[in-house]
Write a protein that holds these residues in place. Structure first.
Motif, PDB file in Angstrom:
ATOM      1  N   PHE A  21     -14.235  -5.688 -16.703  1.00 14.47           N
ATOM      2  CA  PHE A  21     -13.951  -5.854 -15.267  1.00 14.47           C
ATOM      3  C   PHE A  21     -12.694  -5.152 -14.796  1.00 14.47           C
ATOM      4  O   PHE A  21     -11.946  -5.693 -14.010  1.00 14.47           O
ATOM      5  N   ILE A  24     -13.108  -2.074 -10.823  1.00 11.86           N
ATOM      6  CA  ILE A  24     -14.290  -2.466 -10.051  1.00 11.86           C
ATOM      7  C   ILE A  24     -14.271  -1.818  -8.656  1.00 11.86           C
ATOM      8  O   ILE A  24     -15.314  -1.464  -8.114  1.00 11.86           O
ATOM      9  N   THR A  73       5.734  -3.784 -16.996  1.00 16.31           N
ATOM     10  CA  THR A  73       4.898  -3.689 -15.800  1.00 16.31           C
ATOM     11  C   THR A  73       5.511  -2.767 -14.764  1.00 16.31           C
ATOM     12  O   THR A  73       4.844  -1.870 -14.234  1.00 16.31           O
ATOM     13  N   LEU A 116      -3.669   1.443 -15.166  1.00 14.19           N
ATOM     14  CA  LEU A 116      -2.579   0.584 -15.639  1.00 14.19           C
ATOM     15  C   LEU A 116      -3.084  -0.324 -16.761  1.00 14.19           C
ATOM     16  O   LEU A 116      -2.383  -0.571 -17.744  1.00 14.19           O
TER      17      LEU A 116
ATOM     18  N   CYS B  25     -11.395  -7.093  -9.314  1.00 12.58           N
ATOM     19  CA  CYS B  25     -11.257  -7.139 -10.781  1.00 12.58           C
ATOM     20  C   CYS B  25     -10.870  -8.522 -11.289  1.00 12.58           C
ATOM     21  O   CYS B  25     -11.569  -9.082 -12.124  1.00 12.58           O
ATOM     22  N   LEU B  28     -13.745 -11.156 -10.770  1.00 10.92           N
ATOM     23  CA  LEU B  28     -14.834 -11.178 -11.739  1.00 10.92           C
ATOM     24  C   LEU B  28     -14.331 -11.487 -13.142  1.00 10.92           C
ATOM     25  O   LEU B  28     -15.000 -12.167 -13.916  1.00 10.92           O
ATOM     26  N   GLY B  29     -13.134 -11.002 -13.472  1.00 11.10           N
ATOM     27  CA  GLY B  29     -12.686 -11.056 -14.861  1.00 11.10           C
ATOM     28  C   GLY B  29     -12.171 -12.402 -15.319  1.00 11.10           C
ATOM     29  O   GLY B  29     -12.225 -12.698 -16.501  1.00 11.10           O
ATOM     30  N   VAL B  79       5.877  -9.862 -10.139  1.00  9.71           N
ATOM     31  CA  VAL B  79       4.920 -10.073 -11.226  1.00  9.71           C
ATOM     32  C   VAL B  79       5.650 -10.298 -12.542  1.00  9.71           C
ATOM     33  O   VAL B  79       5.272 -11.159 -13.339  1.00  9.71           O
ATOM     34  N   THR B  80       6.750  -9.551 -12.760  1.00  9.37           N
ATOM     35  CA  THR B  80       7.528  -9.741 -13.986  1.00  9.37           C
ATOM     36  C   THR B  80       8.123 -11.145 -14.033  1.00  9.37           C
ATOM     37  O   THR B  80       8.091 -11.803 -15.081  1.00  9.37           O
ATOM     38  N   GLN B  83       5.367 -13.397 -14.970  1.00  8.27           N
ATOM     39  CA  GLN B  83       5.010 -13.266 -16.386  1.00  8.27           C
ATOM     40  C   GLN B  83       5.950 -14.079 -17.259  1.00  8.27           C
ATOM     41  O   GLN B  83       5.521 -14.808 -18.150  1.00  8.27           O
ATOM     42  N   GLY B  98      -4.569 -13.051 -19.885  1.00  6.37           N
ATOM     43  CA  GLY B  98      -4.283 -11.791 -20.558  1.00  6.37           C
ATOM     44  C   GLY B  98      -3.836 -10.670 -19.638  1.00  6.37           C
ATOM     45  O   GLY B  98      -2.901 -10.828 -18.849  1.00  6.37           O
ATOM     46  N   VAL B  99      -4.567  -9.539 -19.721  1.00  2.00           N
ATOM     47  CA  VAL B  99      -4.141  -8.320 -19.047  1.00  2.00           C
ATOM     48  C   VAL B  99      -4.185  -8.468 -17.524  1.00  2.00           C
ATOM     49  O   VAL B  99      -3.542  -7.711 -16.800  1.00  2.00           O
ATOM     50  N   PHE B 100      -4.893  -9.467 -17.004  1.00  2.00           N
ATOM     51  CA  PHE B 100      -5.026  -9.584 -15.554  1.00  2.00           C
ATOM     52  C   PHE B 100      -3.750 -10.053 -14.867  1.00  2.00           C
ATOM     53  O   PHE B 100      -3.600  -9.893 -13.662  1.00  2.00           O
ATOM     54  N   PRO B 102      -0.387  -8.915 -15.618  1.00  2.00           N
ATOM     55  CA  PRO B 102       0.330  -7.708 -15.185  1.00  2.00           C
ATOM     56  C   PRO B 102      -0.447  -6.889 -14.158  1.00  2.00           C
ATOM     57  O   PRO B 102       0.162  -6.219 -13.315  1.00  2.00           O
ATOM     58  N   LEU B 103      -1.771  -7.002 -14.171  1.00  2.00           N
ATOM     59  CA  LEU B 103      -2.562  -6.203 -13.225  1.00  2.00           C
ATOM     60  C   LEU B 103      -2.521  -6.745 -11.798  1.00  2.00           C
ATOM     61  O   LEU B 103      -3.090  -6.138 -10.903  1.00  2.00           O
TER      62      LEU B 103
END
Lengths: 190, 195
Positions: A21, A24, A73, A116, B25, B28-29, B79-80, B83, B98-100, B102-103
């Motif tokens: 995902f 998207i 980040t 990223l 993203c 859905l993720g 975001v940091t 985190q 997880g990766v979502f 930082p995204l």
């Protein structure tokens, strides 16, 4: 052999769009025609390959020696944004024909979370430089594959007579679900 | 537009997931269960509200030409902060998402609100706008998470209501697309009726 496993796994088994995902937005946004989705796929492959090298060097030669991994980040997003700008400027000068083909897609890539995402993932998986490049190019090929397949299906979907509430994004999502189901068949491969 | 409307428009009328179709993203993720969806929603709500506040405070000092990079730096800093806080207090949820996490930086909802609202309005309205849109996002993620958990696992927020497994497909990747697709169909039907 290890490279082969990484390639198959990144393209089919853990396809970045259909299993993880990421990316998207372009998947739903730029997938109306096969030709545009090919262009987008090529642009993403190009940027991802460069990003993986830069992200690797930044992580292991700047962030780790200074002990500031928590800045990952911020550093990565700024570098990717600058990188995309630079690629755009260089392409314009060096290869105008390639710029003509990829130009419109480049600014869109900065906010593509796949780029990223891949930078963060390859640090998480602690790949070495060679593996990072192979992994990111294979992932980008997986992205292009999903995009082109999906565009082919959507070109046909447009001609179908659908209920009004299903037109556009809803039917696209349901189609993507079925495509993801097909990709699940690869999961025994690696 | 009064203050109350600034807050409530994000819930239904400008719902980021179902109407504007932004931030797909993480939608859905991360929605494999109701609680994960809600966690992701609250994380985004935090970043959105904080970055809206900061950007509306410093909007007069940012030159117009470099405003997008400046916004991205503000968002990435928030975001940091998130985190580090999540690693300290809810490490289990941080691992699952997880990766979502930082995204969140590249979530188009946040940059969109910074550009469209926070850079033009005062601190209080911007905070309300961030809270409203963030609540709308959390709401839709929780709904999607609940539907997927109900069908896929036979439970809501971890409480089982049927014996045995559900339709496992809905917890896996294809289920995310299919569940969101049909939820959009229902949402479109309902809003068409209301008009």
């Amino acid at each position: 052999m290890e490279y082969f496993v990484i390639i198959i796994s990144a393209i089919f088994v853990n396809n970045i769009v259909l299993a993880q995902f990421l990316g998207i937005c372009p998947f739903l946004g730029v997938s109306n025609k096969v030709s545009t989705s090919l262009g987008m796929g090529a642009a993403v492959t190009f940027v991802m390959a460069i990003t993986s090298v830069v992200a690797y060097l930044l992580q292991y030669y700047v962030l780790v020696p200074l002990g500031i991994q928590y800045m990952q980040t911020i550093v990565f997003i700024l570098v990717i944004a600058a990188l995309v700008q630079m690629v755009e400027i260089i392409l314009k000068k060096v290869s105008p024909s390639l710029y003509q083909a990829l130009g419109v897609f480049l600014p869109l890539i900065t906010t593509n979370c796949a780029v990223l995402g891949i930078a963060i993932l390859l640090v998480q998986k602690s790949y070495n430089l060679g593996e990072s490049v192979v992994f990111s190019v294979a992932t980008a090929i997986g992205f292009s594959l999903a995009l082109v397949l999906f565009a082919g299906i959507r070109e046909r979907l447009e001609l179908e007579d659908l209920p009004k509430a299903m037109k556009g994004v809803p039917i696209a999502l349901i189609t993507a679900g079925i495509l993801a189901m097909a990709f699940m068949g690869f999961s025994g491969l690696v | 537009m009064n203050k109350w409307q600034t807050f409530t428009k994000g819930l239904i009328k400008e719902n980021p997931t179902f109407v504007l179709l932004l931030g797909m993203c993480p939608t859905l993720g991360t929605t494999t269960s109701a609680i994960n969806g809600m966690g992701m929603g609250v994380a985004t709500l935090f970043v959105l509200t904080m970055s809206n506040i900061v950007i509306s405070l410093i909007k007069n000092y940012i030159p117009g030409k470099v405003r997008i990079p400046a916004f991205i730096v503000v968002i990435a800093s928030m975001v940091t902060v998130l985190q580090l806080c999540m690693q300290a207090y809810v490490p289990a949820l941080y691992e699952t998402l997880g990766v979502f996490i930082p995204l969140i930086v590249v979530n188009c909802i946040i940059l969109g609100r910074a550009e469209a609202f926070a850079s033009k309005n005062g601190v209080f309205s911007s905070a309300l706008d961030g809270l409203g849109i963030g609540c709308g996002f959390t709401l839709s993620l929780t709904v999607l998470g609940t539907v997927r958990e109900m069908l896929g696992n036979g439970s809501i927020f971890g409480y089982k209501f049927i014996a045995g497994d559900g339709i496992l497909l809905f917890v896996l990747a294809p289920g995310a697309f299919i569940a969101l697709g049909y939820l959009l169909v229902i949402f479109n039907k309902l809003t068409a009726k209301m008009k």
